[in-house]
Design a protein around this motif. Structure first.
Motif: not given
Length: 261
Positions: A252-261, A6-11, A210-218
């Motif tokens: 939902v597991v998502a990447l921390v944004q720069d403004e949150q660091l 896929g174009e990304t690991i998530e896809k 690794a991907t920068g994309d959020p993951v939605f768990l079951d």
């Protein structure tokens, strides 16, 4: 083991999950090739992963020899949940019509014994042979089931035992006991499920980084979502939050944004 691109690991992951018709928690994912965008289409590279289905592990428990008896036809999981929903509706109706007591009842041996008997009868109606033991302290009630039909009583992702746990909570409400914590377990399933959720949380966090994309768990019950949140509370690279409405609420597991660091 199957390979997907896929174009990304998530896809690539989503493509594989759809093809295999499984959820993320049922598989092991290994990244073979990291994606690369390239420049003006030159050097572009698709992500490539391996997906293998995780075989469920069963705890080994020493059991007394039993006299073999003709087996009864087992209910399908859909029939099990239809029966549980029927019992749930009946119990809630009883709670609604129950007159309020002037004094607040307390959790005691008799109520817990009645709860165990109530759950044991439902389990028997589902065609599952099981024995139960209980223990309670203050507001915490623990009921453990022992059975050779472990998979049937637990259900996929714990759906059957979780539904029984909800019925147990409603039963106590029927007795005007509103602040008790009930936990049902089958052959140490809760501990094994907690370990699985912790591993799932950690592997999901690595994927998000690794991907920068959020993951939605079951979708999970509240007490399982808490395990995922707690597992990643000290991870400074990802954040977790819940979305949706019960009983379909999920993490939902998502990447921390720069403004949150």
């Amino acid at each position: 083991m199957a390979t997907y691109k896929g174009e990304t690991i998530e896809k690539a992951v989503q493509s594989g999950l759809a093809d295999l018709d499984v959820s993320r928690s049922e598989v092991s994912i290994k990244t073979l090739v990291e994606p690369r965008r390239g420049f003006l289409g030159i050097g572009k590279r698709l992500a490539e992963i391996n997906i293998s289905i995780i075989e469920p592990q069963k705890s080994v428990v020493a059991k007394e020899p039993v006299i073999s008896e003709p087996k009864k036809a087992e209910h399908s999981e859909s029939e099990v949940h239809a029966k549980l929903n029927e019992v749930d509706d009946e119990t809630k109706a009883e709670v609604h019509n129950q007159p309020k007591s002037a004094t607040r009842p307390r959790l005691n041996d008799q109520v817990v014994a009645e709860l165990q008997d109530y759950l044991s009868k439902i389990v028997a109606q589902l065609g599952i042979k099981a024995t139960a033991t209980n223990h309670f302290h203050h507001r915490d009630v623990q009921i453990n089931f022992s059975t050779e039909q472990e998979g049937m009583l637990i259900g996929k992702h714990g759906r059957t035992i979780n539904a029984l746990q909800t019925l147990a909570q409603v039963f106590l409400l029927h007795h005007d006991i509103a602040h008790a914590n009930v936990n049902l377990d089958v052959e140490n399933y809760r501990e094994r499920r907690t370990e699985t959720l912790q591993h799932l949380a950690e592997s999901t966090a690595r994927e998000v980084v690794a991907t920068g994309d959020p993951v939605f768990l079951d979708a999970m019950p509240a007490f399982e979502r808490k395990v995922v949140h707690a597992a990643l509370t000290n991870n400074h690279f990802v954040t977790t939050f819940s979305e949706g409405h019960e009983p379909h609420r999920y993490v939902v597991v998502a990447l921390v944004q720069d403004e949150q660091l």
